[in-house]
Scaffold this motif. Structure first.
Motif, mmCIF file in Angstrom:
data_model
loop_
_atom_site.group_PDB
_atom_site.id
_atom_site.type_symbol
_atom_site.label_atom_id
_atom_site.label_comp_id
_atom_site.label_asym_id
_atom_site.label_seq_id
_atom_site.Cartn_x
_atom_site.Cartn_y
_atom_site.Cartn_z
ATOM 1 N N ILE A 14 -17.549 -34.363 -5.661
ATOM 2 C CA ILE A 14 -17.549 -33.039 -6.290
ATOM 3 C C ILE A 14 -18.119 -31.994 -5.338
ATOM 4 O O ILE A 14 -17.608 -30.876 -5.217
ATOM 5 C CB ILE A 14 -18.352 -33.077 -7.602
ATOM 6 N N PHE A 15 -19.169 -32.376 -4.616
ATOM 7 C CA PHE A 15 -19.770 -31.481 -3.630
ATOM 8 C C PHE A 15 -18.729 -31.049 -2.596
ATOM 9 O O PHE A 15 -18.606 -29.870 -2.263
ATOM 10 C CB PHE A 15 -20.935 -32.198 -2.953
ATOM 11 N N CYS A 16 -17.957 -32.015 -2.103
ATOM 12 C CA CYS A 16 -16.961 -31.688 -1.079
ATOM 13 C C CYS A 16 -15.835 -30.841 -1.652
ATOM 14 O O CYS A 16 -15.283 -29.999 -0.952
ATOM 15 C CB CYS A 16 -16.407 -32.951 -0.456
ATOM 16 N N ILE A 17 -15.491 -31.068 -2.928
ATOM 17 C CA ILE A 17 -14.465 -30.224 -3.537
ATOM 18 C C ILE A 17 -14.952 -28.772 -3.589
ATOM 19 O O ILE A 17 -14.212 -27.835 -3.263
ATOM 20 C CB ILE A 17 -14.105 -30.742 -4.938
ATOM 21 N N GLY A 18 -16.221 -28.598 -3.950
ATOM 22 C CA GLY A 18 -16.775 -27.249 -3.938
ATOM 23 C C GLY A 18 -16.770 -26.641 -2.558
ATOM 24 O O GLY A 18 -16.472 -25.450 -2.378
ATOM 25 N N LEU A 19 -17.071 -27.489 -1.551
ATOM 26 C CA LEU A 19 -17.094 -27.007 -0.166
ATOM 27 C C LEU A 19 -15.696 -26.561 0.273
ATOM 28 O O LEU A 19 -15.530 -25.497 0.878
ATOM 29 C CB LEU A 19 -17.608 -28.139 0.719
ATOM 30 N N VAL A 20 -14.691 -27.378 -0.047
ATOM 31 C CA VAL A 20 -13.312 -27.027 0.304
ATOM 32 C C VAL A 20 -12.915 -25.736 -0.410
ATOM 33 O O VAL A 20 -12.221 -24.891 0.161
ATOM 34 C CB VAL A 20 -12.359 -28.183 -0.071
ATOM 35 N N ALA B 17 -10.583 -34.076 -11.343
ATOM 36 C CA ALA B 17 -9.290 -33.398 -11.510
ATOM 37 C C ALA B 17 -9.481 -31.929 -11.877
ATOM 38 O O ALA B 17 -8.812 -31.048 -11.322
ATOM 39 C CB ALA B 17 -8.478 -34.121 -12.585
ATOM 40 N N SER B 18 -10.407 -31.650 -12.787
ATOM 41 C CA SER B 18 -10.586 -30.250 -13.176
ATOM 42 C C SER B 18 -11.231 -29.452 -12.052
ATOM 43 O O SER B 18 -10.942 -28.264 -11.887
ATOM 44 C CB SER B 18 -11.413 -30.158 -14.452
ATOM 45 N N SER B 19 -12.083 -30.097 -11.232
ATOM 46 C CA SER B 19 -12.646 -29.373 -10.086
ATOM 47 C C SER B 19 -11.559 -29.012 -9.093
ATOM 48 O O SER B 19 -11.512 -27.883 -8.583
ATOM 49 C CB SER B 19 -13.708 -30.227 -9.404
ATOM 50 N N LEU B 20 -10.664 -29.986 -8.824
ATOM 51 C CA LEU B 20 -9.559 -29.695 -7.895
ATOM 52 C C LEU B 20 -8.665 -28.593 -8.449
ATOM 53 O O LEU B 20 -8.252 -27.676 -7.725
ATOM 54 C CB LEU B 20 -8.743 -30.969 -7.651
ATOM 55 N N ALA B 21 -8.380 -28.669 -9.754
ATOM 56 C CA ALA B 21 -7.540 -27.635 -10.352
ATOM 57 C C ALA B 21 -8.231 -26.285 -10.275
ATOM 58 O O ALA B 21 -7.579 -25.257 -10.111
ATOM 59 C CB ALA B 21 -7.233 -27.997 -11.799
ATOM 60 N N MET B 22 -9.563 -26.307 -10.375
ATOM 61 C CA MET B 22 -10.308 -25.048 -10.310
ATOM 62 C C MET B 22 -10.147 -24.395 -8.940
ATOM 63 O O MET B 22 -9.821 -23.210 -8.856
ATOM 64 C CB MET B 22 -11.782 -25.329 -10.613
ATOM 65 N N ILE B 23 -10.352 -25.170 -7.861
ATOM 66 C CA ILE B 23 -10.332 -24.513 -6.559
ATOM 67 C C ILE B 23 -8.917 -24.166 -6.132
ATOM 68 O O ILE B 23 -8.729 -23.293 -5.296
ATOM 69 C CB ILE B 23 -11.031 -25.345 -5.466
ATOM 70 N N PHE B 24 -7.888 -24.823 -6.691
ATOM 71 C CA PHE B 24 -6.529 -24.518 -6.245
ATOM 72 C C PHE B 24 -5.770 -23.614 -7.208
ATOM 73 O O PHE B 24 -4.600 -23.339 -6.976
ATOM 74 C CB PHE B 24 -5.745 -25.795 -6.014
ATOM 75 N N SER B 25 -6.414 -23.169 -8.284
ATOM 76 C CA SER B 25 -5.679 -22.299 -9.201
ATOM 77 C C SER B 25 -5.735 -20.860 -8.699
ATOM 78 O O SER B 25 -6.766 -20.386 -8.228
ATOM 79 C CB SER B 25 -6.268 -22.390 -10.600
ATOM 80 N N ARG B 26 -4.583 -20.187 -8.798
ATOM 81 C CA ARG B 26 -4.486 -18.827 -8.255
ATOM 82 C C ARG B 26 -5.103 -17.818 -9.194
ATOM 83 O O ARG B 26 -5.559 -16.771 -8.786
ATOM 84 C CB ARG B 26 -3.015 -18.472 -8.050
ATOM 85 N N ASN B 27 -5.062 -18.146 -10.476
ATOM 86 C CA ASN B 27 -5.536 -17.200 -11.476
ATOM 87 C C ASN B 27 -7.025 -17.445 -11.716
ATOM 88 O O ASN B 27 -7.435 -18.565 -11.996
ATOM 89 C CB ASN B 27 -4.731 -17.421 -12.763
ATOM 90 N N ALA B 28 -7.817 -16.383 -11.591
ATOM 91 C CA ALA B 28 -9.264 -16.566 -11.697
ATOM 92 C C ALA B 28 -9.674 -16.974 -13.108
ATOM 93 O O ALA B 28 -10.596 -17.783 -13.277
ATOM 94 C CB ALA B 28 -9.972 -15.283 -11.284
ATOM 95 N N ALA B 29 -8.995 -16.456 -14.117
ATOM 96 C CA ALA B 29 -9.352 -16.820 -15.490
ATOM 97 C C ALA B 29 -9.072 -18.302 -15.752
ATOM 98 O O ALA B 29 -9.870 -19.002 -16.385
ATOM 99 C CB ALA B 29 -8.581 -15.949 -16.470
#
Lengths: 101, 203
Positions: A14-20, B17-29
């Motif tokens: 999770i830490f690395c996901i935040g970093l990326v 999965a939700s963290s990945l979706a968070m950083i790759f989603s284009r819409n901030a909301a």
């Protein structure tokens, strides 16, 4: 049984996901703040896992204080962001380069 | 694989999965909503670790207050979506490489040899009479009472800082001007208008 290493590896992922997320998102600062929140939650998971496995409540107390500091950080960060949007009309990371030499 | 492991892996899957979706989603909301899901998964994992008070605090404080604040700001700023689609993947390859290397190194250091069950055995579950809140409160109000009060001061400073940052310009502030109040004349405030009242004969 779930071992301590499972929790630690999960929180490092999770830490690395935040970093990326911080590396990747150049579009808006709100996402950067959210990535910092994600990193803090990962660190907190570390604290809670060690607290559970070592039978020591001090880790949970630390998580409590980290939550407090993170809430204060978000409040001030969003205030700065609102100011930035008011002055620049954008919250892109590339716009905020007035400190560039 | 017992039920605890199954629950842990399900929660971890949703967390990642939700963290990945968070950083790759284009819409901030949408990113905020994915982050809410990530926080719920994290809180569930903390409950698995018998940190019930912190799990509830994470949901109440983070999802209830901080994430709503994020949504508030996103809706308020009305960010242009076309600018969000622009520079996105410039640093993606380098970031992914760094992240994968970090995860690999961490897995080596934190693997089952160092922190496995045979090194750190899983502690016995507490009974129904165990109260996590009581244990935390006993620590918080005795050993950690000064940090606790410092945290309160920190929150006060955060409130003051946030308000003073946003209320910077003069026009949004209400203030009293004493000299203006003293120097005011009657003719500045009161305007006498002569009106001809209709007489009864006109009716």
């Amino acid at each position: 049984m779930v071992s301590l290493s499972d929790y630690l590896i999960l929180s490092s992922v999770i830490f690395c996901i935040g970093l990326v997320g911080i590396f990747v998102n150049r579009a808006n600062i709100i996402t950067l703040l959210m990535c910092i929140e994600l990193i803090l939650v990962a660190v907190n998971t570390n604290f809670v896992a060690f607290s559970h496995f070592l039978g020591n409540e001090a880790g949970q107390i630390f998580v409590f204080f980290i939550l407090t500091v993170a809430a204060a950080e978000v409040a001030i960060g969003l205030a700065i962001l609102t100011l930035l949007f008011r002055n620049r009309g954008s919250i892109s990371v590339d716009v905020t380069n007035s400190l560039k030499g | 694989m017992n039920s605890e492991q199954i629950i842990f892996y399900i929660l971890s899957f949703w967390f990642v999965a939700s963290s990945l979706a968070m950083i790759f989603s284009r819409n901030a909301a949408k990113a905020v909503l994915f982050l809410v899901l990530a926080f719920f998964s994290a809180a569930s994992i903390w409950i698995l670790l018998e940190a019930e008070f912190l799990a509830i605090t994470l949901i109440l404080v983070y999802v209830g207050a901080v994430m709503v604040l994020f949504l508030f700001v996103i809706k308020m700023l009305n960010i242009d979506k076309s600018t969000l689609r622009a520079k996105f993947t410039g640093y993606l390859p380098l970031g992914l490489i760094v992240a994968v290397i970090i995860v690999a190194e961490m897995s080596l250091v934190l693997g089952a040899n160092q922190f496995g069950l045979d090194v750190f055995s899983s502690p016995a579950r507490h009974g129904a009479d165990y109260s996590n809140i009581t244990v935390l409160a006993m620590q918080l109000y005795t050993t950690y009472v000064y940090p606790f009060e410092l945290a309160a001061v920190l929150l006060l400073i955060a409130i003051i800082a946030a308000i003073t940052l946003v209320h910077r310009n003069e026009t949004s502030r209400k203030k009293q001007s004493i000299s203006e109040q003293v120097n005011v004349q009657a003719k500045d405030r009161v305007r006498l208008v002569s009106i001809t009242s209709p007489s009864k004969e006109d009716k």
